[in-house]
Design a protein around this motif. Sequence first.
Motif, PDB file in Angstrom:
ATOM      1  N   ARG A 187     -15.414  47.870  16.102  1.00 49.48           N
ATOM      2  CA  ARG A 187     -14.757  48.707  17.248  1.00 49.48           C
ATOM      3  C   ARG A 187     -14.515  50.190  16.648  1.00 49.48           C
ATOM      4  NH1 ARG A 187     -10.176  45.313  19.865  1.00 49.48           N
ATOM      5  NH2 ARG A 187     -10.091  47.141  21.466  1.00 49.48           N
ATOM      6  N   HIS A 188     -14.697  51.155  17.531  1.00 48.82           N
ATOM      7  CA  HIS A 188     -14.302  52.571  17.119  1.00 48.82           C
ATOM      8  C   HIS A 188     -13.371  52.777  18.086  1.00 48.82           C
ATOM      9  CE1 HIS A 188     -17.623  51.399  14.649  1.00 48.82           C
ATOM     10  NE2 HIS A 188     -17.309  52.392  13.801  1.00 48.82           N
ATOM     11  N   PHE A 189     -12.640  54.020  17.827  1.00 51.89           N
ATOM     12  CA  PHE A 189     -11.530  54.464  18.681  1.00 51.89           C
ATOM     13  C   PHE A 189     -11.418  55.999  18.464  1.00 51.89           C
ATOM     14  CE2 PHE A 189     -10.558  50.336  17.162  1.00 51.89           C
ATOM     15  CZ  PHE A 189     -10.173  49.518  18.432  1.00 51.89           C
ATOM     16  N   LEU A 190     -11.049  56.653  19.485  1.00 49.83           N
ATOM     17  CA  LEU A 190     -10.605  58.242  19.201  1.00 49.83           C
ATOM     18  C   LEU A 190      -9.471  58.348  19.823  1.00 49.83           C
ATOM     19  CD1 LEU A 190     -11.497  61.005  18.567  1.00 49.83           C
ATOM     20  CD2 LEU A 190     -12.374  61.391  20.977  1.00 49.83           C
ATOM     21  N   LEU A 191      -8.512  58.860  18.780  1.00 46.83           N
ATOM     22  CA  LEU A 191      -7.068  58.981  18.983  1.00 46.83           C
ATOM     23  C   LEU A 191      -6.963  60.430  19.259  1.00 46.83           C
ATOM     24  CD1 LEU A 191      -4.065  58.202  19.559  1.00 46.83           C
ATOM     25  CD2 LEU A 191      -3.931  58.208  16.962  1.00 46.83           C
ATOM     26  N   VAL A 192      -6.576  60.993  20.482  1.00 48.55           N
ATOM     27  CA  VAL A 192      -6.112  62.157  20.370  1.00 48.55           C
ATOM     28  C   VAL A 192      -4.563  62.398  20.870  1.00 48.55           C
ATOM     29  CG1 VAL A 192      -6.348  64.373  21.930  1.00 48.55           C
ATOM     30  CG2 VAL A 192      -8.200  62.732  21.941  1.00 48.55           C
ATOM     31  N   THR A 193      -3.816  63.197  19.326  1.00 51.47           N
ATOM     32  CA  THR A 193      -2.679  63.080  19.468  1.00 51.47           C
ATOM     33  C   THR A 193      -2.331  64.578  19.135  1.00 51.47           C
ATOM     34  OG1 THR A 193      -0.828  61.905  18.232  1.00 51.47           O
ATOM     35  CG2 THR A 193      -2.670  62.499  17.065  1.00 51.47           C
ATOM     36  N   SER A 194      -0.994  64.688  19.045  1.00 49.44           N
ATOM     37  CA  SER A 194      -0.436  65.979  18.724  1.00 49.44           C
ATOM     38  C   SER A 194      -0.595  66.316  17.207  1.00 49.44           C
ATOM     39  CB  SER A 194       1.092  65.920  18.871  1.00 49.44           C
ATOM     40  OG  SER A 194       1.839  67.017  18.355  1.00 49.44           O
TER      41      SER A 194
ATOM     42  N   SER B   1       2.258  62.312  12.569  1.00 47.68           N
ATOM     43  CA  SER B   1       1.967  61.673  11.214  1.00 47.68           C
ATOM     44  C   SER B   1       1.754  60.101  11.823  1.00 47.68           C
ATOM     45  CB  SER B   1       2.721  61.621  10.222  1.00 47.68           C
ATOM     46  OG  SER B   1       2.151  60.718   9.117  1.00 47.68           O
ATOM     47  N   VAL B   2       0.731  59.676  12.279  1.00 44.03           N
ATOM     48  CA  VAL B   2       0.251  58.470  13.099  1.00 44.03           C
ATOM     49  C   VAL B   2       0.685  57.249  11.859  1.00 44.03           C
ATOM     50  CG1 VAL B   2      -1.073  57.001  14.219  1.00 44.03           C
ATOM     51  CG2 VAL B   2      -1.180  59.437  14.639  1.00 44.03           C
ATOM     52  N   ASP B   3       1.413  56.159  12.306  1.00 48.22           N
ATOM     53  CA  ASP B   3       1.606  54.907  11.480  1.00 48.22           C
ATOM     54  C   ASP B   3       0.272  54.149  11.993  1.00 48.22           C
ATOM     55  OD1 ASP B   3       2.449  52.582  10.647  1.00 48.22           O
ATOM     56  OD2 ASP B   3       4.285  52.822  10.645  1.00 48.22           O
ATOM     57  N   LEU B   4      -0.575  54.024  11.007  1.00 45.36           N
ATOM     58  CA  LEU B   4      -1.712  53.159  11.521  1.00 45.36           C
ATOM     59  C   LEU B   4      -1.422  51.667  11.486  1.00 45.36           C
ATOM     60  CD1 LEU B   4      -4.831  54.939  10.032  1.00 45.36           C
ATOM     61  CD2 LEU B   4      -3.903  55.193  12.399  1.00 45.36           C
ATOM     62  N   ARG B   5      -0.430  51.217  10.641  1.00 43.34           N
ATOM     63  CA  ARG B   5      -0.300  49.903  10.623  1.00 43.34           C
ATOM     64  C   ARG B   5       0.597  49.309  11.961  1.00 43.34           C
ATOM     65  NH1 ARG B   5       2.750  48.814   5.613  1.00 43.34           N
ATOM     66  NH2 ARG B   5       0.626  48.409   4.875  1.00 43.34           N
ATOM     67  N   ARG B   6       1.465  50.172  12.406  1.00 47.00           N
ATOM     68  CA  ARG B   6       2.475  49.773  13.852  1.00 47.00           C
ATOM     69  C   ARG B   6       1.204  49.995  14.765  1.00 47.00           C
ATOM     70  NH1 ARG B   6       6.991  53.619  13.308  1.00 47.00           N
ATOM     71  NH2 ARG B   6       6.998  53.624  15.509  1.00 47.00           N
TER      72      ARG B   6
ATOM     73  N   ASN C 106       4.882  57.883  11.597  1.00 48.41           N
ATOM     74  CA  ASN C 106       5.578  57.501  10.501  1.00 48.41           C
ATOM     75  C   ASN C 106       7.053  58.057  10.431  1.00 48.41           C
ATOM     76  OD1 ASN C 106       4.015  55.819   9.107  1.00 48.41           O
ATOM     77  ND2 ASN C 106       2.448  57.893   8.973  1.00 48.41           N
ATOM     78  N   ASP C 107       7.868  57.456   9.908  1.00 48.04           N
ATOM     79  CA  ASP C 107       9.451  58.224   9.782  1.00 48.04           C
ATOM     80  C   ASP C 107       9.504  58.858   8.703  1.00 48.04           C
ATOM     81  OD1 ASP C 107      10.087  56.554  12.391  1.00 48.04           O
ATOM     82  OD2 ASP C 107      10.576  54.878  10.917  1.00 48.04           O
TER      83      ASP C 107
END
Length: 172
Positions: free
Chosen positions: A62-69, A73-78, A171-172
């Motif tokens: 499976r593949h995903f395109l994440l469009v974010t700010s 700093s995206v927490d990939l695990r969460r 990420n915090d």
Amino acid sequence: MSLPKSKFDPLSLKELLRRLDIDFSQYQHPPLATCCDADALGLIRSGLRTKNLFLRNDNGKRHFLLVTSPQSSVDLRRLSKQMGVSRLGFASAARLDKYLGIKPGHVSLLALGNDAAAEVELWLDDSLWCGEALQCHPLDNQQTWAIAALGIEKLLAHWQRPWQVIEVPIND
């Protein structure tokens, strides 16, 4: 091994947007492979800036395109846990070319037009999806197009692309 060519290019995308009556602002600039490149030039463009992450699940099925700010700093695990996907990670340049027909540094949701089999799932960060225009590379990182949210919705509907607005864990 020869790599597949893009279904769309900036000219054909521009024509599609015109046929669908989708307005956009267009900006020419030096190549911008990352958000930091744009920061260094101090470019002024309308719309919200975006960071585009091309991701895959653990087994690469499976593949995903994440469009974010760009600041996120995206927490990939969460995010993996939240979306019920096994161990999200960054997809390779070869996968990017295979599924979206583009090279690193040219990624945006406009590349989904090259994914005729709809194998890439689109996730939009709810912090960006507020009705303002989003900045997108039209498969060419020497241009930025700012397209209103309604225009993006119209384009995704034309391509019959499902998409989700999600809360992206940071990420915090």
